[in-house]
Design a protein around this motif. Structure first.
Motif, mmCIF file in Angstrom:
data_model
loop_
_atom_site.group_PDB
_atom_site.id
_atom_site.type_symbol
_atom_site.label_atom_id
_atom_site.label_comp_id
_atom_site.label_asym_id
_atom_site.label_seq_id
_atom_site.Cartn_x
_atom_site.Cartn_y
_atom_site.Cartn_z
ATOM 1 N N ALA A 84 0.868 -1.105 0.002
ATOM 2 C CA ALA A 84 0.034 0.029 0.028
ATOM 3 C C ALA A 84 0.813 1.250 -0.071
ATOM 4 O O ALA A 84 0.707 2.266 -0.856
ATOM 5 C CB ALA A 84 -0.927 -0.068 1.277
ATOM 6 N N ALA A 85 2.076 1.069 0.783
ATOM 7 C CA ALA A 85 3.022 2.449 0.990
ATOM 8 C C ALA A 85 3.557 2.628 -0.526
ATOM 9 O O ALA A 85 3.747 3.771 -1.059
ATOM 10 C CB ALA A 85 4.003 2.068 1.779
ATOM 11 N N THR A 87 2.552 1.581 -3.400
ATOM 12 C CA THR A 87 1.329 2.120 -4.564
ATOM 13 C C THR A 87 1.084 3.713 -4.219
ATOM 14 O O THR A 87 1.065 4.340 -5.056
ATOM 15 C CB THR A 87 0.067 1.471 -4.188
ATOM 16 N N VAL A 88 0.993 4.139 -2.748
ATOM 17 C CA VAL A 88 0.772 5.457 -2.844
ATOM 18 C C VAL A 88 1.923 6.315 -3.170
ATOM 19 O O VAL A 88 1.929 7.378 -3.722
ATOM 20 C CB VAL A 88 0.330 5.755 -1.197
ATOM 21 N N ILE A 91 1.878 6.482 -7.011
ATOM 22 C CA ILE A 91 0.955 7.511 -7.434
ATOM 23 C C ILE A 91 1.144 9.091 -7.129
ATOM 24 O O ILE A 91 0.921 9.933 -8.089
ATOM 25 C CB ILE A 91 -0.518 6.946 -6.736
ATOM 26 N N ILE A 92 1.673 9.272 -6.154
ATOM 27 C CA ILE A 92 1.964 10.711 -5.646
ATOM 28 C C ILE A 92 3.104 11.120 -6.605
ATOM 29 O O ILE A 92 3.192 12.310 -7.027
ATOM 30 C CB ILE A 92 2.256 10.697 -4.123
#
Length: 109
Positions: A84-85, A87-88, A91-92
């Motif tokens: 999840a980290a 992926t974030v 994306i950012i």
């Protein structure tokens, strides 16, 4: 008779662990405010200090309050968090790259 819910798998922390986590979180928060309010560092160094303190505070919360560690029982939770980290971050980072590239190509300097 109603029985109280008890959890015997040891996944919850002790009061002392919660207290240590709380004290560390308060210290890190006060340090962040002090770094900004004291105006003793240049702006770029202040941002670097705040970033470091934020990362340390995230780790404190994950370890002391969410009980995320490298034990065998937590391996799936740790892998899900890392995914999840990542992926974030992608994306950012991708969004910032696209916005910067668009601004350069549109000559909006």
């Amino acid at each position: 008779m109603a029985q109280a819910h008890t959890d015997h798998d040891g996944s919850h922390g002790s009061y002392s662990a919660y207290l240590i986590g709380f004290v560390l979180a308060v210290i890190l928060t006060v340090a962040s405010f002090a770094a900004v309010m004291a105006h003793v560092l240049p702006p770029s160094m202040t941002i670097a200090v705040l970033t470091f303190l934020a990362i340390v505070q995230i780790v404190v919360h994950l370890v002391f309050f969410l009980h995320l560690n490298t034990s065998r029982e937590q391996s799936w939770n740790l892998m899900c968090f890392i995914f999840a980290a990542a992926t974030v971050i992608v994306i950012i980072g991708g969004t910032l790259f696209i916005m910067h590239d668009t601004a350069i190509n549109m000559m909006s300097r």
